[in-house]
Design an enzyme around this catalytic site. Structure first.
Site, PDB file in Angstrom:
ATOM      1  N   LYS A  40       0.845  -1.192   0.000  1.00 57.32           N
ATOM      2  CA  LYS A  40       0.000   0.000   0.000  1.00 57.32           C
ATOM      3  C   LYS A  40       0.876   1.235   0.000  1.00 57.32           C
ATOM      4  O   LYS A  40       1.808   1.348   0.799  1.00 57.32           O
ATOM      5  CB  LYS A  40      -0.919   0.039   1.220  1.00 57.32           C
ATOM      6  CG  LYS A  40      -1.835   1.277   1.247  1.00 57.32           C
ATOM      7  CD  LYS A  40      -2.812   1.218   2.406  1.00 57.32           C
ATOM      8  CE  LYS A  40      -2.245   1.765   3.695  1.00 57.32           C
ATOM      9  NZ  LYS A  40      -2.105   3.253   3.693  1.00 57.32           N
ATOM     10  N   ASP A  67      -3.606   4.290  -2.040  1.00 54.19           N
ATOM     11  CA  ASP A  67      -4.627   4.745  -1.093  1.00 54.19           C
ATOM     12  C   ASP A  67      -4.778   6.265  -1.184  1.00 54.19           C
ATOM     13  O   ASP A  67      -4.291   7.006  -0.330  1.00 54.19           O
ATOM     14  CB  ASP A  67      -4.226   4.309   0.324  1.00 54.19           C
ATOM     15  CG  ASP A  67      -5.353   4.478   1.320  1.00 54.19           C
ATOM     16  OD1 ASP A  67      -6.514   4.612   0.889  1.00 54.19           O
ATOM     17  OD2 ASP A  67      -5.067   4.467   2.529  1.00 54.19           O
ATOM     18  N   LEU A  68      -5.489   6.720  -2.208  1.00 52.60           N
ATOM     19  CA  LEU A  68      -5.642   8.150  -2.444  1.00 52.60           C
ATOM     20  C   LEU A  68      -6.800   8.763  -1.672  1.00 52.60           C
ATOM     21  O   LEU A  68      -6.857   9.980  -1.495  1.00 52.60           O
ATOM     22  CB  LEU A  68      -5.851   8.412  -3.945  1.00 52.60           C
ATOM     23  CG  LEU A  68      -4.679   8.060  -4.856  1.00 52.60           C
ATOM     24  CD1 LEU A  68      -5.038   8.367  -6.308  1.00 52.60           C
ATOM     25  CD2 LEU A  68      -3.418   8.818  -4.447  1.00 52.60           C
ATOM     26  N   LYS A  69      -7.773   7.951  -1.250  1.00 52.41           N
ATOM     27  CA  LYS A  69      -8.952   8.463  -0.522  1.00 52.41           C
ATOM     28  C   LYS A  69      -9.579   9.644  -1.271  1.00 52.41           C
ATOM     29  O   LYS A  69      -9.813  10.713  -0.705  1.00 52.41           O
ATOM     30  CB  LYS A  69      -8.582   8.845   0.909  1.00 52.41           C
ATOM     31  CG  LYS A  69      -8.077   7.686   1.756  1.00 52.41           C
ATOM     32  CD  LYS A  69      -7.806   8.144   3.182  1.00 52.41           C
ATOM     33  CE  LYS A  69      -7.418   6.980   4.086  1.00 52.41           C
ATOM     34  NZ  LYS A  69      -6.082   6.449   3.800  1.00 52.41           N
ATOM     35  N   PRO A  74     -16.616  14.707  -9.478  1.00 49.27           N
ATOM     36  CA  PRO A  74     -16.483  13.452 -10.232  1.00 49.27           C
ATOM     37  C   PRO A  74     -15.457  13.494 -11.354  1.00 49.27           C
ATOM     38  O   PRO A  74     -14.721  12.510 -11.552  1.00 49.27           O
ATOM     39  CB  PRO A  74     -17.898  13.227 -10.778  1.00 49.27           C
ATOM     40  CG  PRO A  74     -18.785  13.853  -9.752  1.00 49.27           C
ATOM     41  CD  PRO A  74     -18.041  15.079  -9.291  1.00 49.27           C
ATOM     42  N   THR A 125     -10.721   4.219   9.975  1.00 53.24           N
ATOM     43  CA  THR A 125     -10.598   3.335  11.140  1.00 53.24           C
ATOM     44  C   THR A 125     -10.128   4.037  12.414  1.00 53.24           C
ATOM     45  O   THR A 125     -10.137   3.435  13.487  1.00 53.24           O
ATOM     46  CB  THR A 125      -9.650   2.153  10.841  1.00 53.24           C
ATOM     47  OG1 THR A 125      -8.397   2.659  10.370  1.00 53.24           O
ATOM     48  CG2 THR A 125     -10.264   1.235   9.804  1.00 53.24           C
ATOM     49  N   GLY A 217       0.994  -2.521   8.874  1.00 56.91           N
ATOM     50  CA  GLY A 217       1.979  -1.471   8.721  1.00 56.91           C
ATOM     51  C   GLY A 217       3.184  -1.687   9.594  1.00 56.91           C
ATOM     52  O   GLY A 217       4.059  -2.495   9.304  1.00 56.91           O
ATOM     53  N   ARG A 218       3.217  -0.968  10.720  1.00 54.97           N
ATOM     54  CA  ARG A 218       4.396  -0.995  11.602  1.00 54.97           C
ATOM     55  C   ARG A 218       4.731  -2.393  12.098  1.00 54.97           C
ATOM     56  O   ARG A 218       5.885  -2.690  12.401  1.00 54.97           O
ATOM     57  CB  ARG A 218       4.143  -0.085  12.810  1.00 54.97           C
ATOM     58  CG  ARG A 218       3.936   1.369  12.428  1.00 54.97           C
ATOM     59  CD  ARG A 218       3.420   2.160  13.606  1.00 54.97           C
ATOM     60  NE  ARG A 218       2.838   3.413  13.175  1.00 54.97           N
ATOM     61  CZ  ARG A 218       2.009   4.142  13.909  1.00 54.97           C
ATOM     62  NH1 ARG A 218       1.653   3.711  15.106  1.00 54.97           N
ATOM     63  NH2 ARG A 218       1.529   5.274  13.455  1.00 54.97           N
TER      64      ARG A 218
END
Length: 239
Positions: A40, A67-69, A74, A125, A217-218
């Protein structure tokens, strides 16, 4: 996509390269070697290192979750999705809170790239029900209700999957059926701190509940031996 439960453990694990420079990211990728197939890349690393990093990962045969969120008009979302597809990424995220129009534009833009899957972010999250109340979302009584509402909206817009915490994976799987991708950040091994994620869980619990992929991740990237840590995550999935 086929039944997500038929996937083997290694293909389910996405390692988050949450770094502010390319050298650190390259070091982890090098140390993981053939162990990890999926990475990611978020806004921090993309901004610091640029798109060349993604192209190089794809050239090495890795899959990339960008992961651009995306949360824009549009037309702008569609342009960003096309750019992601041209880089060869496998997953890109949009904000479901932006509404059906944004998500449908992303899905339409992804059609030219057969490998590219559009995932809708439901509720970040790190957020709790109190945070949702703070921003004026007071109708649903819980975070899970809001996640399910947004996931159904995303499903109607044609997205390929959703991002949600391990705690919501089971309810989402029941609501969305066997083929929808459910990607879960906030995953840690049993004895670890959840870090920035308020709604966390173990890899095994997330997949048992219905997640198709887990993001770590970590747990891996900050470990003394990232490859050994990756194998620990895989072992947890296989329990």
């Amino acid at each position: 996509m086929g039944d997500t439960h038929s996937m083997e453990p290694t293909s389910r694990i996405i390692v988050a390269l949450d770094f502010d420079n390319r050298r650190a990211a390259d070091e982890v990728v090098g140390r993981l070697g053939e162990e990890c197939r999926f990475y990611k890349v978020g806004l921090e690393l993309l901004t610091a290192a640029g798109p060349d990093l993604i192209e190089d990962l794809v050239a090495q045969g890795k899959e990339v979750f960008l992961d651009l969120k995306l949360f824009e008009i549009p037309n702008s979302v569609a342009g960003a999705v096309r750019a992601a597809g041209a880089l060869g990424v496998s997953m890109v995220t949009v904000h479901s809170m932006g509404g059906a129009g944004i998500m449908a534009a992303a899905v339409a833009a992804a059609r030219d790239f057969p490998r590219l899957r559009v995932l809708a972010l439901t509720v970040v999250t790190s957020m709790t029900s109190s945070d949702l109340s703070d921003i004026g979302i007071t109708g649903p009584p819980s975070t899970e209700d809001q996640v399910l509402r947004l996931a159904r909206l995303a499903e109607g817009a044609g997205v390929h999957g959703v991002i949600a915490s391990p705690q919501e994976a089971g309810a989402l799987r029941r609501a969305l059926g066997p083929d929808t991708l459910i990607v879960t950040p906030g995953v840690t091994l049993p004895d670890e701190s959840p870090g920035d994620h308020a709604r966390s869980g173990t890899p095994r619990a997330a997949v048992a509940a219905g997640a198709s992929h887990v993001v770590v991740g970590r747990t891996v990237t900050r470990a003394t031996d990232p490859a050994a840590a990756f194998r620990s995550v895989r072992t947890n999935l296989e329990l």
